[in-house]
Every structure is written in C-alpha cells, then in structure tokens.
Motif scaffolding. Structure first.
Motif, PDB file in Angstrom:
ATOM      1  N   PHE A  40       0.798  -1.218   0.068  1.00  0.00           N
ATOM      2  CA  PHE A  40      -0.015  -0.037   0.171  1.00  0.00           C
ATOM      3  C   PHE A  40       0.907   1.266  -0.095  1.00  0.00           C
ATOM      4  N   VAL A  41       0.304   2.127  -0.589  1.00  0.00           N
ATOM      5  CA  VAL A  41       0.736   3.608  -0.450  1.00  0.00           C
ATOM      6  C   VAL A  41      -0.511   4.383   0.331  1.00  0.00           C
ATOM      7  N   ASP A  42       0.000   5.563   0.928  1.00  0.00           N
ATOM      8  CA  ASP A  42      -1.068   6.102   1.854  1.00  0.00           C
ATOM      9  C   ASP A  42      -1.274   7.502   1.706  1.00  0.00           C
ATOM     10  N   ALA A  43      -2.693   8.232   1.867  1.00  0.00           N
ATOM     11  CA  ALA A  43      -2.727   9.451   1.925  1.00  0.00           C
ATOM     12  C   ALA A  43      -3.564   9.619   3.105  1.00  0.00           C
ATOM     13  N   GLY A  44      -3.571   8.583   4.143  1.00  0.00           N
ATOM     14  CA  GLY A  44      -4.691   9.023   5.259  1.00  0.00           C
ATOM     15  C   GLY A  44      -3.946   9.612   6.378  1.00  0.00           C
ATOM     16  N   PRO A  45      -4.568   9.446   7.417  1.00  0.00           N
ATOM     17  CA  PRO A  45      -3.889  10.376   8.704  1.00  0.00           C
ATOM     18  C   PRO A  45      -2.560   9.798   9.005  1.00  0.00           C
ATOM     19  N   ALA A  46      -2.080   8.608   8.643  1.00  0.00           N
ATOM     20  CA  ALA A  46      -1.009   8.116   9.180  1.00  0.00           C
ATOM     21  C   ALA A  46       0.280   8.514   8.065  1.00  0.00           C
ATOM     22  N   ALA A  47      -0.151   8.935   6.976  1.00  0.00           N
ATOM     23  CA  ALA A  47       0.877   9.129   5.901  1.00  0.00           C
ATOM     24  C   ALA A  47       2.055   9.562   6.171  1.00  0.00           C
ATOM     25  N   GLN A  48       1.991  10.867   6.852  1.00  0.00           N
ATOM     26  CA  GLN A  48       3.179  11.456   6.867  1.00  0.00           C
ATOM     27  C   GLN A  48       4.176  10.883   7.916  1.00  0.00           C
ATOM     28  N   ASP A  49       3.602  10.004   9.163  1.00  0.00           N
ATOM     29  CA  ASP A  49       4.358   9.438   9.965  1.00  0.00           C
ATOM     30  C   ASP A  49       5.045   8.389   9.170  1.00  0.00           C
ATOM     31  N   LEU A  50       4.259   7.520   8.367  1.00  0.00           N
ATOM     32  CA  LEU A  50       4.812   6.336   7.719  1.00  0.00           C
ATOM     33  C   LEU A  50       5.984   6.954   6.902  1.00  0.00           C
ATOM     34  N   ILE A  51       5.917   8.048   6.171  1.00  0.00           N
ATOM     35  CA  ILE A  51       6.698   8.424   5.280  1.00  0.00           C
ATOM     36  C   ILE A  51       7.990   8.975   5.977  1.00  0.00           C
ATOM     37  N   GLU A  52       7.718   9.529   7.153  1.00  0.00           N
ATOM     38  CA  GLU A  52       8.985  10.174   7.936  1.00  0.00           C
ATOM     39  C   GLU A  52       9.689   8.779   8.522  1.00  0.00           C
ATOM     40  N   ALA A  53       8.831   7.855   8.983  1.00  0.00           N
ATOM     41  CA  ALA A  53       9.670   6.934   9.599  1.00  0.00           C
ATOM     42  C   ALA A  53      10.161   5.684   8.639  1.00  0.00           C
ATOM     43  N   SER A  54       9.636   5.800   7.655  1.00  0.00           N
ATOM     44  CA  SER A  54      10.193   4.643   6.512  1.00  0.00           C
ATOM     45  C   SER A  54       9.977   5.153   5.250  1.00  0.00           C
ATOM     46  N   PRO A  55      10.783   6.247   4.732  1.00  0.00           N
ATOM     47  CA  PRO A  55      10.634   6.592   3.297  1.00  0.00           C
ATOM     48  C   PRO A  55      10.795   5.606   2.151  1.00  0.00           C
ATOM     49  N   GLN A  56      11.698   4.519   2.711  1.00  0.00           N
ATOM     50  CA  GLN A  56      11.871   3.545   1.331  1.00  0.00           C
ATOM     51  C   GLN A  56      10.823   2.498   1.682  1.00  0.00           C
ATOM     52  N   GLY A  57       9.982   2.547   2.573  1.00  0.00           N
ATOM     53  CA  GLY A  57       9.038   1.416   2.873  1.00  0.00           C
ATOM     54  C   GLY A  57       9.398   0.335   3.811  1.00  0.00           C
ATOM     55  N   GLU A  58       8.414  -0.334   4.205  1.00  0.00           N
ATOM     56  CA  GLU A  58       8.739  -1.400   5.178  1.00  0.00           C
ATOM     57  C   GLU A  58       7.646  -2.334   5.566  1.00  0.00           C
ATOM     58  N   GLU A  59       7.771  -3.674   6.056  1.00  0.00           N
ATOM     59  CA  GLU A  59       6.721  -4.398   6.490  1.00  0.00           C
ATOM     60  C   GLU A  59       6.219  -3.929   7.734  1.00  0.00           C
ATOM     61  N   VAL A  60       4.885  -3.417   7.876  1.00  0.00           N
ATOM     62  CA  VAL A  60       4.406  -3.106   8.964  1.00  0.00           C
ATOM     63  C   VAL A  60       3.713  -4.055   9.921  1.00  0.00           C
ATOM     64  N   GLY A  61       3.560  -5.261   9.343  1.00  0.00           N
ATOM     65  CA  GLY A  61       3.027  -6.584   9.832  1.00  0.00           C
ATOM     66  C   GLY A  61       2.752  -7.429   9.032  1.00  0.00           C
ATOM     67  N   PRO A  62       2.541  -8.762   9.328  1.00  0.00           N
ATOM     68  CA  PRO A  62       2.666  -9.886   8.386  1.00  0.00           C
ATOM     69  C   PRO A  62       1.765  -9.762   7.099  1.00  0.00           C
ATOM     70  N   ASN A  63       2.518 -10.041   6.336  1.00  0.00           N
ATOM     71  CA  ASN A  63       1.757  -9.853   4.841  1.00  0.00           C
ATOM     72  C   ASN A  63       1.075  -8.331   4.460  1.00  0.00           C
ATOM     73  N   LEU A  64       1.770  -7.363   5.410  1.00  0.00           N
ATOM     74  CA  LEU A  64       1.389  -5.985   5.100  1.00  0.00           C
ATOM     75  C   LEU A  64       2.519  -5.054   4.766  1.00  0.00           C
ATOM     76  N   HIS A  65       2.748  -4.463   3.849  1.00  0.00           N
ATOM     77  CA  HIS A  65       3.942  -3.836   3.210  1.00  0.00           C
ATOM     78  C   HIS A  65       3.649  -2.342   2.904  1.00  0.00           C
ATOM     79  N   PHE A  66       4.356  -1.453   3.655  1.00  0.00           N
ATOM     80  CA  PHE A  66       4.077   0.011   3.110  1.00  0.00           C
ATOM     81  C   PHE A  66       5.287   0.232   2.134  1.00  0.00           C
ATOM     82  N   LEU A  67       4.776   0.734   0.874  1.00  0.00           N
ATOM     83  CA  LEU A  67       5.873   0.876  -0.185  1.00  0.00           C
ATOM     84  C   LEU A  67       6.700   1.799   0.034  1.00  0.00           C
ATOM     85  N   GLY A  68       6.371   3.044   0.751  1.00  0.00           N
ATOM     86  CA  GLY A  68       7.452   4.065   1.115  1.00  0.00           C
ATOM     87  C   GLY A  68       6.820   5.150   0.331  1.00  0.00           C
ATOM     88  N   HIS A  69       7.642   6.405   0.310  1.00  0.00           N
ATOM     89  CA  HIS A  69       7.302   7.823  -0.053  1.00  0.00           C
ATOM     90  C   HIS A  69       7.038   7.869  -1.448  1.00  0.00           C
TER      91      HIS A  69
END
Length: 162
Positions: free
Chosen positions: A58-87
């Motif tokens: 996933f990409v995100d434009a929701g309430p946590a988007a900025q926090d996700l981008i700042e914490a992991s601009p290159q993306g990360e696995e945030v849970g089992p089978n759940l992958h934030f792609l990054g900024h």
C-alpha cells in the motif's frame, strides 16, 4: 493476478474478509497473488491485527501517511503480509513494476491554476511542444482536489538523500 483496492481507511479486517470470500468463489488458479491499495489506507483508529491472506502492498494518503513517510521513506513491512511501499519510487509487486507516491497534496505548495507554474518558472515547455517541467507535471497530477492528491515537498522531488 493482482487485486487493486481504493481507500481502505483503516478497514483492513474488511479487506481480508472480502478477499477470503472472493477466493472461496474462485478456483485456486484464479486466486489473487497480492493486493495493491491506493489512496487513504490509514485511519485515526486502525487495527493492524488482521493478517491478510495474501500480501498487501500500500501507499497512503490517510492520517498516518506523514508518520509512515517520515519513519520509513523507503518502505517497510508493518505487519505480516502488510507492506508500506514508501514515499515514492518503483517497486515489484507480484511480478509487476509499480511506480508509486504516498502522501497528501498541500495546497500551499501547489497552485490549482496549471498555468501558474509556467508563469512563475518560465519553463512550461517550448514553442515546439516540449513537455513541461517535471514539477509542473507533478502539480497537475497532484491537483485532484482538496481532499485527494499527493504530498511531494520540493526537497523530496530530487529523490532520497543518500
């Protein structure tokens, strides 16, 4: 096969249930290999405990988007089978190359007038019809409306620091 999903808005459990129902009706050879979620993935109150039956990217434009981008601009696995792609970037999702941008458009960074960038920067393309500057193209594509779009800070346009 990749399932495309719009705004999840924190309803990960509902996405998991719907995929399970779809898979129950399909032959195993027709099951999805991954889910690609765009738009507002996060919500103020979000439960990440449901484990998706297939990988969710996933990409995100929701309430946590900025926090996700700042914490992991290159993306990360945030849970089992759940992958934030990054900024922003290009990633492989279930064998497909996917270009992506996360975040939210800030009205103070981009004009709603597509001609304003050309007037201010003087680089809106040449008389022979050359493409406008990348910043102009990004502002046009990002100018979807006050609640949609992308956050691309000018310093981020140059790419990740390295």
């Amino acid at each position: 096969r990749v399932l495309l999903c719009g705004d999840v808005r924190g309803r990960l459990g509902q996405v998991c249930e719907r995929v399970a129902k779809l898979h129950a009706r399909l032959e195993a050879s027709q099951h999805f290999q991954a889910i690609f979620c765009v738009g507002e993935f996060s919500a103020e109150d979000m439960d990440l405990s449901p484990v998706p039956p297939i990988p969710v990217h996933f990409v995100d434009a929701g309430p946590a988007a900025q926090d996700l981008i700042e914490a992991s601009p290159q993306g990360e696995e945030v849970g089992p089978n759940l992958h934030f792609l990054g900024h922003f970037g290009v990633a492989s999702v279930a064998g497909l190359k996917v270009a992506f941008l996360s975040g939210r458009r800030h009205a103070d960074l981009f004009s709603d007038d597509p001609d304003a960038a050309r007037d201010e920067e003087g680089d809106g393309g040449d008389a022979a019809g050359a493409a406008p500057a990348a910043e102009d193209a990004l502002s046009k594509y990002g100018a979807q409306g006050p609640s949609d779009g992308l956050l691309l800070r000018p310093e981020a346009a140059a790419g990740p620091a390295g």
